[in-house]
Design an enzyme around this catalytic site. Structure first.
Site, short mmCIF file in Angstrom:
data_model
loop_
_atom_site.label_atom_id
_atom_site.label_comp_id
_atom_site.label_asym_id
_atom_site.label_seq_id
_atom_site.Cartn_x
_atom_site.Cartn_y
_atom_site.Cartn_z
N ASP A 52 8.05 -9.59 8.60
CA ASP A 52 7.74 -9.33 7.19
C ASP A 52 7.62 -10.64 6.40
O ASP A 52 6.64 -10.88 5.71
CB ASP A 52 8.88 -8.53 6.55
N GLU A 75 5.86 -7.00 -1.10
CA GLU A 75 7.08 -6.24 -0.89
C GLU A 75 8.34 -7.13 -0.81
O GLU A 75 9.39 -6.75 -1.31
CB GLU A 75 6.95 -5.41 0.39
N ASP A 142 1.47 -5.53 1.74
CA ASP A 142 2.59 -5.04 2.55
C ASP A 142 2.48 -5.76 3.89
O ASP A 142 1.59 -5.47 4.69
CB ASP A 142 2.51 -3.51 2.75
N ILE A 144 4.31 -5.86 6.67
CA ILE A 144 4.39 -4.92 7.81
C ILE A 144 4.65 -3.55 7.23
O ILE A 144 5.77 -3.24 6.80
CB ILE A 144 5.53 -5.26 8.80
N ASP A 145 3.63 -2.73 7.20
CA ASP A 145 3.81 -1.35 6.77
C ASP A 145 4.06 -0.53 8.03
O ASP A 145 3.37 -0.69 9.03
CB ASP A 145 2.54 -0.86 6.05
N THR A 147 7.50 -0.07 9.43
CA THR A 147 8.45 -0.91 10.18
C THR A 147 9.02 -0.18 11.40
O THR A 147 9.24 -0.78 12.44
CB THR A 147 9.61 -1.36 9.26
N HIS A 250 9.85 10.72 5.24
CA HIS A 250 8.77 10.16 4.41
C HIS A 250 7.77 11.21 3.96
O HIS A 250 7.05 11.02 2.99
CB HIS A 250 8.01 9.08 5.18
N SER A 274 2.64 4.26 9.20
CA SER A 274 1.87 3.26 8.44
C SER A 274 0.53 3.73 7.93
O SER A 274 0.09 4.85 8.18
CB SER A 274 1.68 1.99 9.28
N LYS A 277 -2.89 5.53 9.43
CA LYS A 277 -3.38 6.91 9.22
C LYS A 277 -4.66 6.89 8.39
O LYS A 277 -5.61 7.61 8.67
CB LYS A 277 -2.31 7.76 8.52
N ARG A 291 0.54 13.73 3.12
CA ARG A 291 1.83 13.07 2.85
C ARG A 291 2.49 13.89 1.75
O ARG A 291 2.06 13.85 0.58
CB ARG A 291 1.58 11.63 2.40
N ASP A 304 1.74 0.30 -0.39
CA ASP A 304 1.71 1.27 0.72
C ASP A 304 0.44 2.09 0.73
O ASP A 304 0.23 2.90 1.66
CB ASP A 304 2.92 2.21 0.64
N1 LIG Z 1 11.44 9.03 0.91
C1 LIG Z 1 10.26 8.46 1.15
N2 LIG Z 1 9.11 9.13 0.93
C2 LIG Z 1 7.91 8.58 1.18
N3 LIG Z 1 7.76 7.32 1.67
C3 LIG Z 1 8.86 6.59 1.92
C4 LIG Z 1 10.16 7.11 1.69
N4 LIG Z 1 11.05 6.16 2.00
C5 LIG Z 1 10.35 5.09 2.42
N5 LIG Z 1 9.03 5.32 2.40
C6 LIG Z 1 7.93 4.43 2.72
O1 LIG Z 1 7.05 4.99 3.64
C7 LIG Z 1 6.30 3.90 4.20
C8 LIG Z 1 5.98 4.20 5.63
O2 LIG Z 1 5.28 5.38 5.63
P1 LIG Z 1 4.86 6.13 6.95
O3 LIG Z 1 5.88 7.17 7.20
O4 LIG Z 1 3.53 6.69 6.57
O5 LIG Z 1 4.79 5.12 8.02
C9 LIG Z 1 7.14 2.68 4.07
O6 LIG Z 1 6.45 1.73 3.31
C10 LIG Z 1 8.38 3.16 3.38
O7 LIG Z 1 8.84 2.29 2.38
P2 LIG Z 1 9.94 1.19 2.69
O8 LIG Z 1 9.22 0.16 3.51
O9 LIG Z 1 10.31 0.70 1.35
O10 LIG Z 1 11.03 1.91 3.42
MG LIG Z 2 5.16 -0.10 3.63
#
Ligand SMILES: Nc1ncnc2c1ncn2[C@@H]1O[C@H](COP(=O)(O)O)[C@@H](O)[C@H]1OP(=O)(O)O
Ligand SMILES: [Mg+2]
Length: 364
Positions: A52, A75, A142, A144-145, A147, A250, A274, A277, A291, A304
């Protein structure tokens, strides 16, 4: 429609963004492979942390060199890398940042070459502290989206977008673990044992507003052999393949299943981490991205979604929140007016939103 390749509007911005994302992806790939092979040096910091910080520093360095007056929303911040406490991680990140470059010298020069020192690297990371908003030129990063996907050898993305007066104008996604070929089926990832070889995996998606979307193989040289991408035509929404988060926290997988059922969709969902998608449906490897909010208090971050949203729109899709409203990037670092994201081909988007509202409405 004019092509993303044959006009001058924001051409330099797109070019720099494509190169910067590729260079940052070289760094994240090397962090993953060194970590998997246990050769990353003494620091016991998580590979996500190292990747990151490193990717963010490299991207901001390229942006500062080319567009010194632009603001940046990113980020990460460098606080934890400063001082004695941060020394070990700082050195690990600095090692990577100072060694990572594109093999094509001309491209590397376009990015302004190496970062000068570890201190300069920290200052670059902290340049990503803009509060965002609806005025002027602002980049969203971002590094690394996804993680969790990164750690398991699944999907992740290096994401960069340029907003002008709050509208996303340029978007680039580097997806090191997606198949290069746009015709490969949706995939969760290449797994922990994947080799680092170029040729099969690694793709960059890009779009400029009004000029379409493209993809090209991710390369260590930074080469840009771009092909136009388009969403797959979908006459009947029941035939759709939809993708959603791997992480149940998420996006509500139960709500997605209920929505899919009501739409007559019988194919199982493809779960991937990430903004890969967005890229996947933009190139027709899937049709819908759902989502669905899990927690009412979660606010999505602009980094994001900015790049992916534009790429899907430019590939012929429509992206809104779960109520059918466009994502509003003018409100600062978060999408505070939007809940959830629904991306679909234009002709079926309205139908999907109708069903999303029915299913989410019935829960209240
Ligand atoms: N409760 C939540 N609802 C939706 N997205 C979230 C939630 N918590 C974290 N994220 C974010 O979802 C993103 C990843 O999405 P995906 O599931 O599509 O891979 C990350 O950037 C993450 O943020 P963060 O990096 O701050 O944790
Ligand atoms: Mg992200």
């Amino acid at each position: 429609m004019a092509s993303v390749r044959d006009n001058q509007y924001l051409d330099h911005e797109l070019h720099v963004a494509l190169l910067a994302v590729q260079r940052a992806a070289i760094l994240t790939k090397s962090v993953f492979h060194n970590h998997a092979k246990g050769t990353l040096n003494k620091s016991d910091a998580s590979p996500v942390t190292i990747g990151d910080f490193g990717a963010q520093a490299l991207i901001i360095s390229a942006l500062q060199h080319n567009f010194p007056d632009d603001e940046i929303v990113a980020e990460e911040e460098a606080k934890d890398l400063r001082g004695e406490k941060g020394q070990e991680v700082r050195e690990t990140v600095w090692n990577l940042v100072s060694q990572t470059r594109l093999e094509n010298k001309e491209y590397e020069e376009t990015l302004g070459g190496s970062v000068k020192s570890a201190d300069a690297m920290l200052d670059l990371i902290d340049k990503g502290d803009s509060q965002g908003g609806g005025k002027g030129r602002i980049w969203a990063i971002d590094p690394i989206d996804g993680t969790k996907g990164f750690l398991r050898g699944g999907q992740y993305a290096v994401c960069l977008a340029l907003m002008i007066d709050g509208d996303v104008k340029v978007g680039v996604l580097g997806c090191p673990n997606l198949p290069i070929s746009d015709s490969e089926p949706l995939t969760e990832g290449i797994g922990k044992d994947a080799s680092d070889e170029e040729g099969k995996f690694g793709v960059v998606f890009a779009a400029k507003e009004g000029y379409g979307a493209v993809s090209c193989p991710l390369s260590k040289r930074g080469d840009l052999k771009m092909d136009e991408i388009n969403m797959k035509p979908l006459e009947n929404v029941a035939d759709a393949t939809f993708c959603e988060s791997v992480e149940a926290g998420h996006s509500s997988q139960g709500d997605a299943a209920a929505i899919a059922k009501k739409l007559g969709i019988t194919k199982p969902s493809v779960r991937m981490d990430s903004q890969a998608k967005y890229g996947s449906i933009a190139r027709g490897a899937g049709d819908l991205y759902l989502r669905l909010p899990v927690r009412a208090d979660y606010v999505e971050k602009i980094w994001d979604h900015a790049a992916g949203e534009l790429i899907v729109r430019e590939a012929g899709g429509m992206v809104t929140d779960s109520e059918g409203n466009r994502l509003n990037f003018k409100l600062g670092r978060t999408l505070k007016e939007n809940k959830g994201v629904i991306a679909a081909p234009k002709n079926v988007h309205g139908k999907v939103i109708e069903v999303v509202k029915e299913v989410l409405g019935a829960k209240q």
